[in-house]
Each structure stands twice: as C-alpha cells, then as structure tokens.
Design an enzyme around this catalytic site. Structure first.
Site, short mmCIF file in Angstrom:
data_model
loop_
_atom_site.label_atom_id
_atom_site.label_comp_id
_atom_site.label_asym_id
_atom_site.label_seq_id
_atom_site.Cartn_x
_atom_site.Cartn_y
_atom_site.Cartn_z
N LYS A 133 0.83 -1.22 0.00
CA LYS A 133 0.00 0.00 0.00
C LYS A 133 0.85 1.26 0.00
O LYS A 133 0.75 2.11 0.89
CB LYS A 133 -0.98 0.01 1.17
O1 6AU Z 1 -9.22 -11.56 5.83
P1 6AU Z 1 -8.51 -10.66 6.82
O2 6AU Z 1 -9.41 -9.62 7.43
O3 6AU Z 1 -7.75 -11.43 7.86
O4 6AU Z 1 -7.36 -9.89 6.00
C1 6AU Z 1 -7.64 -9.03 4.94
C2 6AU Z 1 -6.35 -8.59 4.26
C3 6AU Z 1 -5.40 -7.80 5.14
C4 6AU Z 1 -5.60 -6.35 4.72
O5 6AU Z 1 -4.39 -5.61 4.79
C5 6AU Z 1 -6.08 -6.46 3.26
O6 6AU Z 1 -6.68 -7.75 3.15
N1 6AU Z 1 -7.07 -5.43 2.83
C6 6AU Z 1 -6.85 -4.64 1.67
C7 6AU Z 1 -5.86 -4.94 0.65
C8 6AU Z 1 -5.68 -6.26 0.15
O7 6AU Z 1 -5.27 -4.08 0.08
C9 6AU Z 1 -7.69 -3.57 1.38
C10 6AU Z 1 -8.88 -3.39 2.12
O8 6AU Z 1 -9.70 -2.53 1.82
N2 6AU Z 1 -9.12 -4.23 3.17
C11 6AU Z 1 -8.25 -5.25 3.53
O9 6AU Z 1 -8.57 -5.98 4.47
O10 6AU Z 1 -4.07 -8.22 4.86
#
Ligand code: 6AU
Length: 259
Positions: free
Chosen positions: A93
């Site tokens: 990011k």
């Molecule tokens: O399924 P989780 O909640 O354990 O993890 C979600 C993963 C984390 C966040 O840094 C990422 O997805 N993420 C991102 C990304 C991929 O850029 C954007 C967002 O809006 N929400 C999010 O959770 O590693």
C-alpha cells in the site's frame, strides 16, 4: 460485460503481463482464491503455503510484519510460487511521493521489486506514484493493484475519489493489474482484475473496523480474485478451510459467467 466473461478470455485482452498470467493461472488451477498470509514468522508462512499452495492463484504478503525476514525466505517463497504455480502480491500500500516510493519499492531490506509480481498502491498522492513504479527498472514483469475502495468501516474514500482513481490508471495500461475494490461498478475493462478483501464465512466483522462479506456476495459484486486472511489462516485446519473457500468461490464464479 466483464462479469460474464471467463478468465481465459479476459487473459487475451489484458495489457499487463501479470494480469494475463493471473487470469491464466485461475483458469488452469480452477481457483480464484488469494490467501493473505498475515503471519509474523517465515517458517509459519512457508508451512502454511505448503498446505494451501495448490488451492490458491495468488499469495498476498505483508513482509514488514515478518520478524525473521531474510533473503533465504524470499528464495523459498519464490520456489514455492513456481512449484504450486501461484503469483506473489506484496500488499505494501505505497502512499508517498514518487521518489520515495521508487526507493521503497527497490531498496531497503525487502527489495520488493526483485521478487513481488505485483504490489498494492494508494492513488492518494496523485499520478507521480504510478509514474515512479512504471519507470522503476526491474528484471521481471510487474503489476499494480490500485486501491479504489476499502473494506474498513468509516474509511474516507468517496465515490469521486474512486472515479478519479480509475481515471488515473487509464494512462498506465501496461502497469495496471487491477483495482482493490468492493463493487463491480468501479470499472469496466475486462483486462483488469477486481481484487476484493474483507471475506469470511465465520463472522461479519472484527474488533478493529474490518467488515466481512460472504464469498458468494463478493463474487456477485464483481470480485475476480478474492482475498481471505484470518478466515483460513486462523482456522483449526487451514487446508480444509482453503478448499472450502475455493469451492464456494469457484462455484459462484461459474454461475456468474453463465449470466
Ligand atoms: O481476511 P482478513 O481480514 O484477515 O485480512 C484481509 C487482508 C489484510 C488487509 O491488509 C487487506 O486484506 N485489505 C486490503 C488490501 C488487500 O489491500 C484492502 C482493504 O480494503 N481491506 C483489507 O482488508 O491483509
């Protein structure tokens, strides 16, 4: 309409080589699951990937949370990517001026540009951030997922910001792998990939603002690659859970392309 097009067809219209590869891997392995390996030990990460590698198309890392990060870990990660045929997304990011981002991308301890197939990037600083990544010299193909929307409660992204983000990307077709977003209406280009996080079967949210949808729901909402972290990583049996998510997601995608 990109939602009704099969991945193998979309590979043919992608202008970014990572997007092309990812569409082809999904079609070949019959999985659109991306695992987010948010673990702090390199051994834990490699052990987990040994179990779930065959079920995923993409592995998403946050390398700055790994306490024993080293170059040997990177080598093993790359070997696993080859063995199981998945790509590597470093979820960095980036969100700074172009000059700083080009240093963060290729220098320091992590040398992200040397091993990551693609990275996540915020549009907030403006076009310079894409210009920097586009011109960063790299021996390998590279790709960018631009954040157009976020899954977290109360995030400050507005519909205008989302639109301006998609517009910004139009100047860099060869760099763009896709968008991190939640809604199908965000973009139309079938060559780009909608990467959607915030997915879990167990619960509707966590304690720190994360909001979850079900796998079926996010595929309906246009997700092409679906990010699951704790839903798999924190479960008792990650392999069984990965297969469960993979099957639901593939079934939902198969239904979607039928219209
Ligand atoms: O399924 P989780 O909640 O354990 O993890 C979600 C993963 C984390 C966040 O840094 C990422 O997805 N993420 C991102 C990304 C991929 O850029 C954007 C967002 O809006 N929400 C999010 O959770 O590693």
């Amino acid at each position: 309409n990109r939602l009704n097009m099969p991945y193998e067809k979309r590979a043919g219209v992608s202008r970014n080589s990572i997007a092309k590869q990812l569409f082809n891997i999904m079609a070949t392995k019959k999985t659109n699951l991306c695992i987010s390996v948010d673990l702090t030990s390199s051994v834990q990460i490699l052990n987990l990937l040994e179990k779930v590698g065959e079920h995923v198309c993409l592995v998403k890392t946050h390398v700055d949370i790994i306490e024993d990060f080293n170059s040997d870990f990177v080598e093993q990660l790359k070997q696993m990517a080859t063995k199981f045929n998945f790509l590597l997304l470093e979820d960095r990011k980036f969100a700074d001026i172009g000059n700083t981002v080009s240093l963060q991308y290729s220098k320091g301890i992590y040398k992200i540009s040397e091993w990551a197939d693609c990275v996540t990037v915020h549009s907030l600083p403006g076009e310079g951030i894409l210009k920097a990544l586009n011109s960063a010299s790299s021996d390998k193909s590279k790709g960018v997922f631009l954040l157009a929307e976020m899954s977290s409660e109360g995030n400050l992204i507005t519909p205008d910001y989302t639109k301006a983000t998609v517009k910004m990307a139009e100047k860099y077709p060869q760099l763009m792998t896709g968008f991190v977003c939640q809604n199908a209406a965000t973009f139309d280009d079938p060559g780009l990939i909608q990467l959607t996080p915030g997915v879990q079967l167990e619960k509707p949210k966590d304690n720190l603002g994360q909001v979850y949808n079900t796998p079926e729901k996010v595929i309906e909402n246009g997700a092409d690659v679906v990010v699951v972290g704790r839903g798999i990583v924190a479960s008792k049996n990650p392999e069984t859970e990965a297969v469960l998510y993979k099957n639901i997601l593939w079934k939902s995608y198969s239904k979607r392309i039928l219209g």
